[in-house]
Design a protein around this motif. Structure first.
Motif, PDB file in Angstrom:
ATOM      1  N   ILE A 112       0.881  -1.168   0.000  1.00 41.52           N
ATOM      2  CA  ILE A 112       0.000   0.000   0.000  1.00 41.52           C
ATOM      3  C   ILE A 112       0.920   1.220   0.000  1.00 41.52           C
ATOM      4  CG2 ILE A 112      -1.841   1.265   1.184  1.00 41.52           C
ATOM      5  CD1 ILE A 112      -2.766  -1.536   0.518  1.00 41.52           C
ATOM      6  N   GLY A 113       0.852   2.010  -1.051  1.00 42.59           N
ATOM      7  CA  GLY A 113       1.721   3.181  -1.134  1.00 42.59           C
ATOM      8  C   GLY A 113       3.197   2.813  -1.064  1.00 42.59           C
ATOM      9  N   GLY A 114       3.546   1.620  -1.536  1.00 44.77           N
ATOM     10  CA  GLY A 114       4.933   1.168  -1.522  1.00 44.77           C
ATOM     11  C   GLY A 114       5.370   0.490  -0.239  1.00 44.77           C
ATOM     12  N   ASN A 115       4.486   0.405   0.760  1.00 41.64           N
ATOM     13  CA  ASN A 115       4.793  -0.242   2.038  1.00 41.64           C
ATOM     14  C   ASN A 115       4.121  -1.604   2.099  1.00 41.64           C
ATOM     15  OD1 ASN A 115       6.164   2.000   3.560  1.00 41.64           O
ATOM     16  ND2 ASN A 115       4.240   3.008   3.023  1.00 41.64           N
ATOM     17  N   MET A 116       4.897  -2.653   2.443  1.00 45.68           N
ATOM     18  CA  MET A 116       4.315  -3.984   2.504  1.00 45.68           C
ATOM     19  C   MET A 116       3.219  -4.049   3.557  1.00 45.68           C
ATOM     20  SD  MET A 116       5.868  -7.740   3.205  1.00 45.68           S
ATOM     21  CE  MET A 116       4.893  -8.246   4.611  1.00 45.68           C
ATOM     22  N   ALA A 117       2.080  -4.617   3.148  1.00 42.55           N
ATOM     23  CA  ALA A 117       0.970  -4.846   4.067  1.00 42.55           C
ATOM     24  C   ALA A 117       0.890  -6.327   4.418  1.00 42.55           C
ATOM     25  CB  ALA A 117      -0.343  -4.379   3.440  1.00 42.55           C
ATOM     26  N   VAL A 118       0.755  -7.177   3.397  1.00 42.14           N
ATOM     27  CA  VAL A 118       0.631  -8.621   3.578  1.00 42.14           C
ATOM     28  C   VAL A 118       1.398  -9.324   2.467  1.00 42.14           C
ATOM     29  CG1 VAL A 118      -1.613  -8.509   4.732  1.00 42.14           C
ATOM     30  CG2 VAL A 118      -1.534  -8.722   2.258  1.00 42.14           C
ATOM     31  N   SER A 119       1.679 -10.597   2.711  1.00 42.56           N
ATOM     32  CA  SER A 119       2.415 -11.377   1.735  1.00 42.56           C
ATOM     33  C   SER A 119       2.012 -12.833   1.844  1.00 42.56           C
ATOM     34  CB  SER A 119       3.914 -11.248   1.999  1.00 42.56           C
ATOM     35  OG  SER A 119       4.655 -12.130   1.184  1.00 42.56           O
ATOM     36  N   ALA A 120       1.902 -13.500   0.692  1.00 42.40           N
ATOM     37  CA  ALA A 120       1.832 -14.959   0.657  1.00 42.40           C
ATOM     38  C   ALA A 120       3.289 -15.390   0.777  1.00 42.40           C
ATOM     39  CB  ALA A 120       1.197 -15.435  -0.636  1.00 42.40           C
ATOM     40  N   SER A 121       3.650 -15.920   1.920  1.00 39.81           N
ATOM     41  CA  SER A 121       5.047 -16.163   2.249  1.00 39.81           C
ATOM     42  C   SER A 121       5.623 -17.366   1.524  1.00 39.81           C
ATOM     43  CB  SER A 121       5.181 -16.368   3.763  1.00 39.81           C
ATOM     44  OG  SER A 121       6.501 -16.732   4.104  1.00 39.81           O
ATOM     45  N   GLY A 122       6.866 -17.253   1.134  1.00 37.54           N
ATOM     46  CA  GLY A 122       7.583 -18.374   0.552  1.00 37.54           C
ATOM     47  C   GLY A 122       7.859 -19.465   1.567  1.00 37.54           C
ATOM     48  N   ASN A 123       7.681 -19.165   2.854  1.00 36.52           N
ATOM     49  CA  ASN A 123       7.849 -20.156   3.922  1.00 36.52           C
ATOM     50  C   ASN A 123       6.524 -20.734   4.382  1.00 36.52           C
ATOM     51  OD1 ASN A 123      10.665 -19.880   4.057  1.00 36.52           O
ATOM     52  ND2 ASN A 123      10.455 -18.041   5.282  1.00 36.52           N
ATOM     53  N   GLY A 124       5.462 -20.430   3.651  1.00 35.56           N
ATOM     54  CA  GLY A 124       4.129 -20.915   4.006  1.00 35.56           C
ATOM     55  C   GLY A 124       3.357 -19.898   4.809  1.00 35.56           C
ATOM     56  N   GLY A 125       2.058 -19.921   4.657  1.00 35.14           N
ATOM     57  CA  GLY A 125       1.190 -19.015   5.388  1.00 35.14           C
ATOM     58  C   GLY A 125       1.306 -17.573   4.924  1.00 35.14           C
ATOM     59  N   MET A 126       0.780 -16.711   5.752  1.00 40.40           N
ATOM     60  CA  MET A 126       0.750 -15.278   5.463  1.00 40.40           C
ATOM     61  C   MET A 126       1.779 -14.565   6.334  1.00 40.40           C
ATOM     62  SD  MET A 126      -2.326 -12.603   6.394  1.00 40.40           S
ATOM     63  CE  MET A 126      -3.418 -12.905   5.040  1.00 40.40           C
ATOM     64  N   MET A 127       2.434 -13.605   5.755  1.00 41.09           N
ATOM     65  CA  MET A 127       3.283 -12.705   6.524  1.00 41.09           C
ATOM     66  C   MET A 127       2.644 -11.325   6.414  1.00 41.09           C
ATOM     67  SD  MET A 127       7.408 -12.071   6.440  1.00 41.09           S
ATOM     68  CE  MET A 127       7.515 -11.541   4.758  1.00 41.09           C
ATOM     69  N   LEU A 128       2.651 -10.577   7.504  1.00 42.33           N
ATOM     70  CA  LEU A 128       2.059  -9.247   7.468  1.00 42.33           C
ATOM     71  C   LEU A 128       2.779  -8.315   8.409  1.00 42.33           C
ATOM     72  CD1 LEU A 128      -0.070  -8.615  10.131  1.00 42.33           C
ATOM     73  CD2 LEU A 128      -1.022 -10.668   9.125  1.00 42.33           C
ATOM     74  N   ARG A 129       2.540  -7.055   8.189  1.00 43.26           N
ATOM     75  CA  ARG A 129       3.079  -6.022   9.074  1.00 43.26           C
ATOM     76  C   ARG A 129       1.972  -5.529   9.976  1.00 43.26           C
ATOM     77  NH1 ARG A 129       6.667  -1.852   6.381  1.00 43.26           N
ATOM     78  NH2 ARG A 129       7.068  -1.415   8.571  1.00 43.26           N
ATOM     79  N   CYS A 130       2.370  -5.131  11.172  1.00 44.47           N
ATOM     80  CA  CYS A 130       1.414  -4.586  12.137  1.00 44.47           C
ATOM     81  C   CYS A 130       2.131  -3.534  12.964  1.00 44.47           C
ATOM     82  CB  CYS A 130       0.862  -5.692  13.039  1.00 44.47           C
ATOM     83  SG  CYS A 130       2.064  -6.375  14.206  1.00 44.47           S
TER      84      CYS A 130
END
Length: 110
Positions: free
Chosen positions: A34-52
């Motif tokens: 969002i605006g160049g800042n990572m919000a969420v990701s389908a992780s290469g290690n499985g599951g979801m990665m996200l920022r908070c």
């Protein structure tokens, strides 16, 4: 391990209508920014990665299936990994996507 393309497609759907979303391959997965800042990701290690919000990390990781991300041996506040079981239904996915979007949206655009 490759990222889960089905999870990425579900994230894309959950993010439809969100202004300023872009996609980028990073961290071995597919990230949504969002605006160049990572919000969420389908992780290469499985599951979801996200920022908070880093200050919310302890509260959010008290939930089953949610843990802090470890990068280069360091546990990172503000970065979470969410197991597939937690995002298996649309409500669970939407909840965690919202956490990531809310935080990324609070940051100045890059």
């Amino acid at each position: 391990m490759a990222y889960d393309e089905e999870l990425a497609a579900r994230m894309r759907g959950a993010l439809s209508g969100t202004p300023g979303v872009s996609e980028k391959k990073m961290f071995g997965g597919l990230a949504f920014l969002i605006g160049g800042n990572m919000a969420v990701s389908a992780s290469g290690n499985g599951g979801m990665m996200l920022r908070c919000e880093p200050a919310d990390s302890a509260e959010l990781t008290a939930e089953a299936g949610v843990e802090r991300v470890v990068m280069r041996g360091k546990t990172m506040d503000g970065w979470l990994r969410v197991d597939d079981a937690v995002t298996a239904d649309d409500a669970g996915l939407a909840r965690w996507v919202k956490v990531g979007v809310d935080f990324a949206s609070s940051l100045p655009p890059k």
